[in-house]
Write an enzyme that holds these catalytic residues in place. Sequence first.
Site, PDB file in Angstrom:
ATOM      1  N   GLY A 195      14.073   9.978   3.102  1.00 11.91           N
ATOM      2  CA  GLY A 195      13.844  11.408   2.926  1.00 11.91           C
ATOM      3  C   GLY A 195      15.116  12.190   3.191  1.00 11.91           C
ATOM      4  O   GLY A 195      16.220  11.726   2.885  1.00 11.91           O
ATOM      5  N   ILE A 248      16.641  13.114   6.090  1.00 13.37           N
ATOM      6  CA  ILE A 248      17.592  12.515   7.039  1.00 13.37           C
ATOM      7  C   ILE A 248      18.095  11.185   6.488  1.00 13.37           C
ATOM      8  O   ILE A 248      19.292  10.892   6.544  1.00 13.37           O
ATOM      9  CB  ILE A 248      16.972  12.330   8.441  1.00 13.37           C
ATOM     10  CG1 ILE A 248      16.537  13.688   9.027  1.00 13.37           C
ATOM     11  CG2 ILE A 248      17.981  11.669   9.392  1.00 13.37           C
ATOM     12  CD1 ILE A 248      15.915  13.624  10.405  1.00 13.37           C
ATOM     13  N   HIS A 277      12.589  14.848  24.159  1.00 12.75           N
ATOM     14  CA  HIS A 277      12.999  15.705  23.051  1.00 12.75           C
ATOM     15  C   HIS A 277      11.857  16.679  22.812  1.00 12.75           C
ATOM     16  O   HIS A 277      10.777  16.298  22.438  1.00 12.75           O
ATOM     17  CB  HIS A 277      13.226  14.833  21.810  1.00 12.75           C
ATOM     18  CG  HIS A 277      13.693  15.600  20.619  1.00 12.75           C
ATOM     19  ND1 HIS A 277      14.753  16.470  20.664  1.00 12.75           N
ATOM     20  CD2 HIS A 277      13.256  15.619  19.341  1.00 12.75           C
ATOM     21  CE1 HIS A 277      14.948  16.971  19.460  1.00 12.75           C
ATOM     22  NE2 HIS A 277      14.047  16.496  18.651  1.00 12.75           N
TER      23      HIS A 277
HETATM   24  O1  TXD Z   1      15.984  14.728  17.046  1.00 14.93           O
HETATM   25  C1  TXD Z   1      15.175  14.129  16.389  1.00 14.93           C
HETATM   26  N1  TXD Z   1      14.770  12.947  16.787  1.00 14.93           N
HETATM   27  C2  TXD Z   1      14.654  14.700  15.124  1.00 14.93           C
HETATM   28  C3  TXD Z   1      13.491  14.091  14.555  1.00 14.93           C
HETATM   29  C4  TXD Z   1      15.253  15.793  14.483  1.00 14.93           C
HETATM   30  C5  TXD Z   1      14.825  16.201  13.258  1.00 14.93           C
HETATM   31  C6  TXD Z   1      13.721  15.574  12.554  1.00 14.93           C
HETATM   32  N2  TXD Z   1      13.082  14.547  13.289  1.00 14.93           N
HETATM   33  C7  TXD Z   1      12.051  13.718  12.664  1.00 14.93           C
HETATM   34  O2  TXD Z   1      12.653  12.789  11.786  1.00 14.93           O
HETATM   35  C8  TXD Z   1      11.032  14.414  11.785  1.00 14.93           C
HETATM   36  O3  TXD Z   1      10.071  15.074  12.549  1.00 14.93           O
HETATM   37  C9  TXD Z   1      10.494  13.244  11.019  1.00 14.93           C
HETATM   38  O4  TXD Z   1       9.535  12.555  11.816  1.00 14.93           O
HETATM   39  C10 TXD Z   1      11.701  12.330  10.834  1.00 14.93           C
HETATM   40  C11 TXD Z   1      12.267  12.306   9.437  1.00 14.93           C
HETATM   41  O5  TXD Z   1      12.646  13.585   9.028  1.00 14.93           O
HETATM   42  P1  TXD Z   1      13.053  13.887   7.504  1.00 14.93           P
HETATM   43  O6  TXD Z   1      13.442  15.306   7.417  1.00 14.93           O
HETATM   44  O7  TXD Z   1      13.965  12.856   6.972  1.00 14.93           O
HETATM   45  O8  TXD Z   1      11.620  13.707   6.803  1.00 14.93           O
HETATM   46  P2  TXD Z   1      11.291  13.406   5.265  1.00 14.93           P
HETATM   47  O9  TXD Z   1      12.303  14.004   4.377  1.00 14.93           O
HETATM   48  O10 TXD Z   1       9.867  13.741   5.057  1.00 14.93           O
HETATM   49  O11 TXD Z   1      11.465  11.819   5.158  1.00 14.93           O
HETATM   50  C12 TXD Z   1      10.561  10.934   5.708  1.00 14.93           C
HETATM   51  C13 TXD Z   1      10.475   9.765   4.767  1.00 14.93           C
HETATM   52  C14 TXD Z   1       9.814  10.137   3.415  1.00 14.93           C
HETATM   53  O12 TXD Z   1      10.698   9.787   2.362  1.00 14.93           O
HETATM   54  C15 TXD Z   1       8.562   9.277   3.394  1.00 14.93           C
HETATM   55  O13 TXD Z   1       8.216   8.812   2.091  1.00 14.93           O
HETATM   56  C16 TXD Z   1       8.961   8.130   4.297  1.00 14.93           C
HETATM   57  O14 TXD Z   1       9.670   8.733   5.348  1.00 14.93           O
HETATM   58  N3  TXD Z   1       7.852   7.343   4.811  1.00 14.93           N
HETATM   59  C17 TXD Z   1       7.962   6.025   5.025  1.00 14.93           C
HETATM   60  N4  TXD Z   1       8.993   5.195   4.861  1.00 14.93           N
HETATM   61  C18 TXD Z   1       8.787   3.897   5.152  1.00 14.93           C
HETATM   62  N5  TXD Z   1       7.624   3.424   5.621  1.00 14.93           N
HETATM   63  C19 TXD Z   1       6.559   4.233   5.802  1.00 14.93           C
HETATM   64  N6  TXD Z   1       5.411   3.756   6.276  1.00 14.93           N
HETATM   65  C20 TXD Z   1       6.717   5.605   5.504  1.00 14.93           C
HETATM   66  N7  TXD Z   1       5.888   6.673   5.560  1.00 14.93           N
HETATM   67  C21 TXD Z   1       6.595   7.737   5.136  1.00 14.93           C
END
Ligand code: TXD
Length: 319
Positions: free
Chosen positions: A12, A14, A176
């Site tokens: 996604g 990140i 966090h």
């Molecule tokens: O400081 C921190 N730790 C954080 C955490 C700061 C900012 C955001 N933070 C968290 O990172 C946020 O709350 C999310 O839980 C994650 C990922 O954030 P992002 O902005 O990258 O989210 P996206 O764009 O929705 O991407 C998530 C991707 C998306 O492409 C989904 O299709 C995929 O995860 N996804 C999966 N991939 C693999 N396997 C499974 N099961 C799966 N489910 C969803």
Amino acid sequence: MARKKIALIGAGNIGGTLAHLAAIKELGDIVLFDVVEGVPQGKALDLAQSGPVEGFDARLKGTNDYADIAGADVIIVTAGVPRKPGMSRDDLLGINLKVMKAVGEGIAANAPDAFVICITNPLDAMVWALREFSGLPHNKVVGMAGVLDSARFRHFLAEEFDVSVQDVTAFVLGGHGDTMVPVVEYSTVAGIPIPDLVKMGWSTQEKIDAIVQRTRSGGGEIVALLKTGSAYYAPATSAIEMAEAYLKDKKRVLPCAAYLDGKYGVDGLYVGVPVVIGAGGVERIVEIALNDQAKVNFQVSVDAVKELLVACKGIDSSL
Ligand code: TXD
């Protein structure tokens, strides 16, 4: 020497930014994994096509198959659902716990020797769950939050003092979230602690208090602005700093969500503390002395993480 391999679970916002940064820094070959078909493949191809212009050599592969992460040196996990406006990090718990189970099993089966950095929220609970589901050693599974939180703190402080961000160091402890503990006494401009800078007239206690508060709600501020997702540039670069520390055995001292088994009076939890990251993963936990107020705040933070773990165990009885 063969190139290192970096697997990104979640392609996604990140995940894509991580791939871009890892490629530009030539950290190794990159595998982008996601459950959505086409997105990791499309991002990998797009990024690979930026290589000739940027001048980096890295193989980029998008995949929906865990077998492709085999032998990864570093795995960075962002899989899950991001926070939406009005949604707390904890609302994400149920959904993302299931995701951690799938990811943990995928890592255990294909890349059990990797150094794993978890970013998925609610961070302190998800990194713990990912460790449980993967069965990897505790020193090889770590959570990214503190580097980001302290980067936010540093940015705000540099603006307030009108100095380079490079000369501002900041310390953030605890979970966090709203209970994180920015430690003002250990935060400095070129080695001068913030309380001294306040005495020198560089700022006021009120302004520092406001910066501390803004740091605590730094993620929410961006969610409210973006409306359709959460921060990704600063989170990605923060995780890359941790990955680089491991890959290059830099022994960086960075605030990370690390597993505590007695240090700071905490047993069996992942909480944000300063650690040394080198080729051995989390090589050391740095136990600093906290003043009474910081101790109280740290405990509030630890209690919030504990509550999350109780909720996790309630949702998944295998935990
Ligand atoms: O400081 C921190 N730790 C954080 C955490 C700061 C900012 C955001 N933070 C968290 O990172 C946020 O709350 C999310 O839980 C994650 C990922 O954030 P992002 O902005 O990258 O989210 P996206 O764009 O929705 O991407 C998530 C991707 C998306 O492409 C989904 O299709 C995929 O995860 N996804 C999966 N991939 C693999 N396997 C499974 N099961 C799966 N489910 C969803």
